[in-house]
Enzyme design. Structure first.
Site, PDB file in Angstrom:
ATOM      1  CD  GLU A   1      35.540  47.596  53.952  1.00  0.00           C
ATOM      2  OE1 GLU A   1      34.516  47.534  53.149  1.00  0.00           O
ATOM      3  OE2 GLU A   1      36.861  47.103  53.696  1.00  0.00           O
TER       4      GLU A   1
ATOM      5  CG  ASP B   1      31.313  47.755  52.473  1.00  0.00           C
ATOM      6  OD1 ASP B   1      32.153  47.263  51.438  1.00  0.00           O
ATOM      7  OD2 ASP B   1      31.572  47.519  53.476  1.00  0.00           O
TER       8      ASP B   1
ATOM      9  CB  SER C   1      35.957  45.547  50.888  1.00  0.00           C
ATOM     10  OG  SER C   1      36.561  45.025  51.995  1.00  0.00           O
TER      11      SER C   1
ATOM     12  CG  ASP D   1      32.623  27.739  35.208  1.00  0.00           C
ATOM     13  OD1 ASP D   1      33.228  27.984  36.313  1.00  0.00           O
ATOM     14  OD2 ASP D   1      32.773  26.786  34.663  1.00  0.00           O
ATOM     15  CB  ILE D   2      35.705  32.324  36.740  1.00  0.00           C
ATOM     16  CG1 ILE D   2      34.580  33.436  36.669  1.00  0.00           C
ATOM     17  CG2 ILE D   2      37.079  33.140  36.421  1.00  0.00           C
ATOM     18  CD1 ILE D   2      34.242  34.322  35.795  1.00  0.00           C
TER      19      ILE D   2
ATOM     20  N   GLY E   1      33.402  24.612  36.176  1.00  0.00           N
ATOM     21  CA  GLY E   1      32.550  24.190  37.471  1.00  0.00           C
ATOM     22  C   GLY E   1      33.041  24.691  38.753  1.00  0.00           C
TER      23      GLY E   1
ATOM     24  CG  ASP F   1      37.039  27.740  40.740  1.00  0.00           C
ATOM     25  OD1 ASP F   1      37.383  28.588  41.418  1.00  0.00           O
ATOM     26  OD2 ASP F   1      36.647  27.785  39.579  1.00  0.00           O
TER      27      ASP F   1
END
Length: 501
Positions: A204, A208, A418, A459-460, A478, A480
């Site tokens: 982890e 990062d 993560s 935008d996805i 837009g 979501d």
């Protein structure tokens, strides 16, 4: 207003407890033989050294030693406590009392080795669809041509759960995936008993740091290794043991510093319902102070879709055992920027990207139009499973699967939210670098700006965040509650800050 940040002294003055509250608490302490000379006042917090017997008398309770077998740790806690009614308006949180537990990261996939550094791994032949690298992300989010120039820009990474970022692994990672910045490293700051065991690198922590450094280099990166107990915990079916975070320990430390990082990312979270309401509100307020001081704070949205892989993981923990969608804290706090997840070169929502609506925090003004439009389009779909007037999350998104990292000298693949928050944080850090390098103030609290300027994001519109026995919410044009406003486009964001700030 963006760019008009407060100093530490100004924030401390605004957040200082009312004189009446200090008087009421000091009177109560004196009644129990605790006098001002033994009390430490730290901004809005009072630290009181007492014996167990004193604490039991003051709180009308009995303490005991509790053992947590999974972490092999023991803590002194109580199952319940009480305060005089007249103190109710003056005290938000008491600790240690019913605070238990360890922590939960949002690294969904286990480390899977794919090769050794310097042993025949052909980085140039890797496919971004199945093996995400720093180069993939710098191309995708258009940061590759930007050269950081601000000497005082800092990117902070907050770690818990004895996760230690490894210097040698980062060096090997940079040598393989960012050779032009192979000598760039990071600093480690120990917070509240945190450690820095270089013999036990954490996947982890490495994920990062390797991606914040890899994207933002040579920007200064600081890893905060945070120890200490976690907050009070109420179990539910997905979290039967305490996995909440010791946010207050880290917050107390960072807010006491005269200077703080301009960008901060944290890859931890848990079901909102497992965090007591008063604790959640207090912690959320503390994060608002960071924004006021000029820091952009990003949190992962979570790895649980709308709540869990099936309906049994979405039960309420209030005794009613109802199946409902489960928002994630701290992503649900309106004063942080929550980051959801995408996958693929042609980006689509990652099916595990947590998103939804808070049951603790109402819709903030800055996102009201966006969330109302989405909820209105849903109509009666999922009626009763979510809070239609809650704070919607995530706010933005970034890639979250198939990230290559170096762990103990081996290159392997990991994934989860993560990956998304450090990636987004690195892009935002570069934007702060740009502002500082031209003599302007950093962004600070980001959300009001981006909700007014969604055009600066990709935008996805494909994908869903499955869970709770449903298909979950859908990514649409837009905002979501799967991918937020979308993924960052650095060049558009530069144009935005040039035109607005």
């Amino acid at each position: 207003m963006h760019g008009q940040h407060l100093s530490k002294a100004q924030v401390d003055a605004l957040a200082a407890p009312h004189a009446e509250s200090v008087k009421a608490v000091e009177s109560w302490l004196a009644h129990h033989g605790v006098f001002p000379e033994s009390v430490s006042l730290r901004e809005a917090w009072i630290v009181v050294p007492v014996t167990v017997a004193q604490a039991e008398a003051m709180l009308d309770t009995t303490y005991a030693v509790f053992f947590h077998p999974e972490s092999a740790s023991s803590v002194l806690r109580t199952m319940s406590y009480s305060l005089p009614a007249e103190l109710d308006a003056h005290i938000d949180v008491m600790a240690p009392t019913t605070h238990f537990g360890t922590v939960r990261s949002m690294k969904r996939d286990k480390f899977e080795a794919v090769g050794d550094v310097g042993n025949g791994l052909d980085v140039g032949a890797l496919n971004c669809e199945t093996n995400v690298t720093v180069s993939c992300l710098r191309d995708m989010y258009k940061t590759k041509d930007y050269v950081p120039a601000a000497a005082d820009n800092v990117l902070g990474v907050v770690g818990y759960l004895d996760q230690w970022a490894n210097y040698v692994d980062l060096k090997n990672f940079m040598g393989a995936f960012r050779p032009d910045k192979a000598q760039v490293s990071f600093d480690t700051v120990l917070v509240h008993g945190g450690a820095n065991d270089q013999s036990q690198p954490g996947d982890e922590a490495n994920l990062d740091v390797q991606y914040t450094v890899g994207i933002s280099a040579p920007t200064k990166n600081v890893y905060y290794s945070t120890g200490g107990p976690a907050p009070e915990f109420k179990p539910d079916t997905l979290s039967p043991t305490n996995t909440n975070e010791p946010y207050l320990d880290w917050l107390e430390f960072i807010l006491a510093q005269d200077t703080i990082p301009q960008t901060i990312t944290t890859s931890y979270g848990d079901h909102e319902q497992t965090v007591p309401y008063d604790y959640a509100v207090r912690v959320c307020t503390e994060f608002a102070k960071l924004g006021a001081r000029g820091s952009t704070v990003l949190f992962v949205s979570g790895d649980f879709g709308v709540g869990g892989s099936d309906a049994t993981e979405c039960l309420t923990n209030d005794g009613s055992d109802k199946t409902v969608f489960q928002p994630i804290f701290l992503a649900s706090c309106p004063y942080v920027t929550a980051v959801g997840g995408t996958t693929g070169v042609v980006e689509r929502a990652a099916s595990f990207s947590s998103g939804g609506f808070s049951n603790y925090f109402s819709t903030p003004k800055y996102q009201a139009q966006a969330t109302v439009e989405y909820v209105s389009a849903l109509g009666d779909t999922y009626k009763g499973l979510y809070n239609r007037t809650g704070r919607g999350f995530p706010d933005i998104a970034a890639q979250a699967e198939h990230f290559l990292i170096v762990l103990n000298g081996t290159v392997g693949s990991v994934g989860g939210m993560s990956a998304s928050s450090p990636t987004a944080a690195a892009v935002i850090s570069l934007l702060n670098d740009y502002l500082l390098s031209i003599g302007r103030a950093q962004l600070g609290f980001l959300n009001p700006l981006i909700y007014k300027n969604a055009w600066a994001f990709n935008d996805i519109t494909n994908g869903k965040n499955l869970g709770c026995g449903t298909d979950g919410f859908s990514a649409t044009a837009g905002w979501d509650p799967v991918t937020g406003l979308g993924t960052p486009d650095f060049k558009r964001l530069q144009a935005l800050v040039n035109g607005v700030l």
